[in-house]
Write a protein that holds these residues in place. Structure first.
Motif, PDB file in Angstrom:
ATOM      1  N   ARG A 283       0.779  -1.106   0.515  1.00 22.91           N
ATOM      2  CA  ARG A 283       0.246  -0.055   0.414  1.00 22.91           C
ATOM      3  C   ARG A 283       0.777   1.345   0.183  1.00 22.91           C
ATOM      4  O   ARG A 283       1.584   1.233   1.035  1.00 22.91           O
ATOM      5  N   THR A 298      -3.327  -9.633   2.731  1.00 22.81           N
ATOM      6  CA  THR A 298      -4.656  -9.628   1.791  1.00 22.81           C
ATOM      7  C   THR A 298      -5.655  -9.870   1.994  1.00 22.81           C
ATOM      8  O   THR A 298      -6.657  -9.923   1.717  1.00 22.81           O
ATOM      9  N   PRO A 302      -9.992  -4.770   5.198  1.00 25.49           N
ATOM     10  CA  PRO A 302      -9.416  -3.442   5.055  1.00 25.49           C
ATOM     11  C   PRO A 302     -10.178  -2.601   6.458  1.00 25.49           C
ATOM     12  O   PRO A 302      -9.469  -1.256   6.463  1.00 25.49           O
ATOM     13  N   VAL A 309      -8.583   2.159   3.932  1.00 22.17           N
ATOM     14  CA  VAL A 309      -8.313   1.683   2.768  1.00 22.17           C
ATOM     15  C   VAL A 309      -9.881   2.095   1.911  1.00 22.17           C
ATOM     16  O   VAL A 309     -10.666   1.998   2.198  1.00 22.17           O
ATOM     17  N   LYS A 311     -11.178   2.877  -1.625  1.00 18.82           N
ATOM     18  CA  LYS A 311     -12.249   2.519  -2.465  1.00 18.82           C
ATOM     19  C   LYS A 311     -11.830   1.973  -4.030  1.00 18.82           C
ATOM     20  O   LYS A 311     -11.470   0.518  -4.178  1.00 18.82           O
ATOM     21  N   LYS A 314      -9.053  -0.920  -2.836  1.00 19.74           N
ATOM     22  CA  LYS A 314      -9.566  -1.735  -2.344  1.00 19.74           C
ATOM     23  C   LYS A 314      -9.226  -2.700  -3.690  1.00 19.74           C
ATOM     24  O   LYS A 314      -9.093  -4.459  -3.926  1.00 19.74           O
ATOM     25  N   GLU A 318      -7.452  -6.564  -4.887  1.00 15.23           N
ATOM     26  CA  GLU A 318      -8.288  -7.465  -5.204  1.00 15.23           C
ATOM     27  C   GLU A 318      -7.842  -7.595  -6.351  1.00 15.23           C
ATOM     28  O   GLU A 318      -7.868  -9.198  -7.204  1.00 15.23           O
TER      29      GLU A 318
END
Length: 333
Positions: A283, A298, A302, A309, A311, A314, A318
């Motif tokens: 991050r 992972t 979050p 975190v 959107k 995230k 992902e």
């Protein structure tokens, strides 16, 4: 015995700037979310892809990182640093020797580079005894980016004649298992090259049970070789990045290999009980003062991370996990 292997621990200049404090450098914030994962392993290893060459600190293409980076990795739970990689000679002979001296002063075990042939004879292969299991650790790199290795310094190069000789010596120590850490392949390729596959087969044919790969900076497949329906050999072709500031696609994270080996008695052979992996994502977020770097497992919620975190973050994480999972599961003949 539980083993953990992490990918490329790199230090680009923005990371060095981020860690700067009034009194030096502090990297602890980078690892606080994964510290428990690392410390829980009986033996945790990382590819230390920089040198501790002293000031002035530099980033790509020739690295020299603060000593505090090594201290933070130790504090995060890492026991073994692998040093044979293409940046091993970034600081020349002085950088190689200083790196070894600093790691020794921090009581960090390491292998792959040496100050002299005598030191290599004395310290290689790196032998570990834990929970009654004897492990021989080997480490090699394909090159040092064209920077020559001046005598008496030594860097382990991935030459099959040298490796075969080293394996013969390793067997004299009567290890229960031999593990090879290889710096190989092509950067940013998500599938192993022909050379990687040939080398992996050579290592297995010569008694190596577990092979862990680095250098591509992206995740590559995991291959498992069965014998009598049990895993006899495991090859993690590339763990990708552990921590870095790389901007290439799929290089914003990596995986940690998590392996459990066991033996039922002193005379029994070691069995690979499990061979799993977990993903981590780097991050990068900006506050009022600087860009911050934090490794996130992972599987971590979050909602439990501060600051929250976004959107977009995230979704990016992902996307990394989705691609990495597909990559890891690809079949390698």
């Amino acid at each position: 015995m539980s083993l953990l292997f992490a990918g490329d621990a790199m230090q680009h200049l923005p990371q060095v700037y981020s860690a700067k404090t009034e009194n030096g450098y502090n990297y602890d914030a980078c690892f606080h979310l994964i510290k428990d994962n690392i410390a829980s392993a009986d033996i945790a290893c990382v590819n230390f892809e920089t040198v501790l060459g002293g000031k002035p600190y530099t980033g790509y293409p020739t690295f020299s990182s603060p000593d505090e980076f090594a201290s933070a990795l130790k504090n995060a739970g890492f026991d073994i640093f692998f040093l044979a990689n293409n940046h091993a000679m970034d600081g020349g002979q002085k950088g190689l020797e200083r790196t070894i001296n600093v790691l020794d002063s921090l009581q960090i075990k390491h292998t792959g580079t040496f100050k002299s042939p005598h030191e290599r004879t004395f310290r290689y292969p790196l032998m570990l005894i834990k929970n009654g299991i004897r492990i021989a650790l080997l480490n090699y790199t394909y090159k040092t980016n064209g920077i020559p290795v001046k005598k008496p310094s030594m860097v382990n190069f991935a030459d099959t004649f040298l490796i075969k000789k080293d394996l013969e010596i390793a067997r004299l120590y009567k290890p229960d298992i031999i593990i090879a850490n290889m710096h190989w392949g092509e950067e940013y390729l998500t599938y192993p090259t022909t050379e990687q596959r040939k080398m992996a087969q050579f290592l297995i044919n010569n008694g190596v049970r577990i092979v862990v790969g680095h250098h591509p900076h992206v995740v590559q497949p995991v291959s498992v070789y069965q014998k009598e329906n049990e895993p006899a050999n495991v090859v993690y072709y590339s763990l990708g990045n552990f921590i870095s500031n790389q901007q290439h696609p799929h290089a914003d994270g990596g995986m940690m290999a998590e392996i459990v080996i066991h033996k039922t008695s002193d005379e029994a052979p070691v069995e690979i009980q499990s061979h799993t992996y977990s993903f981590i994502w780097v991050r990068k977020y900006r506050d009022e003062e600087k860009t911050n770097y934090v490794l996130i497992p992972t599987t971590f919620s979050p909602k439990a991370i501060t600051p929250p975190v976004s959107k977009e973050e995230k979704e990016t994480m992902e996307k990394f996990v989705e691609h990495a999972e597909k990559t890891v599961r690809k079949t390698v003949p």
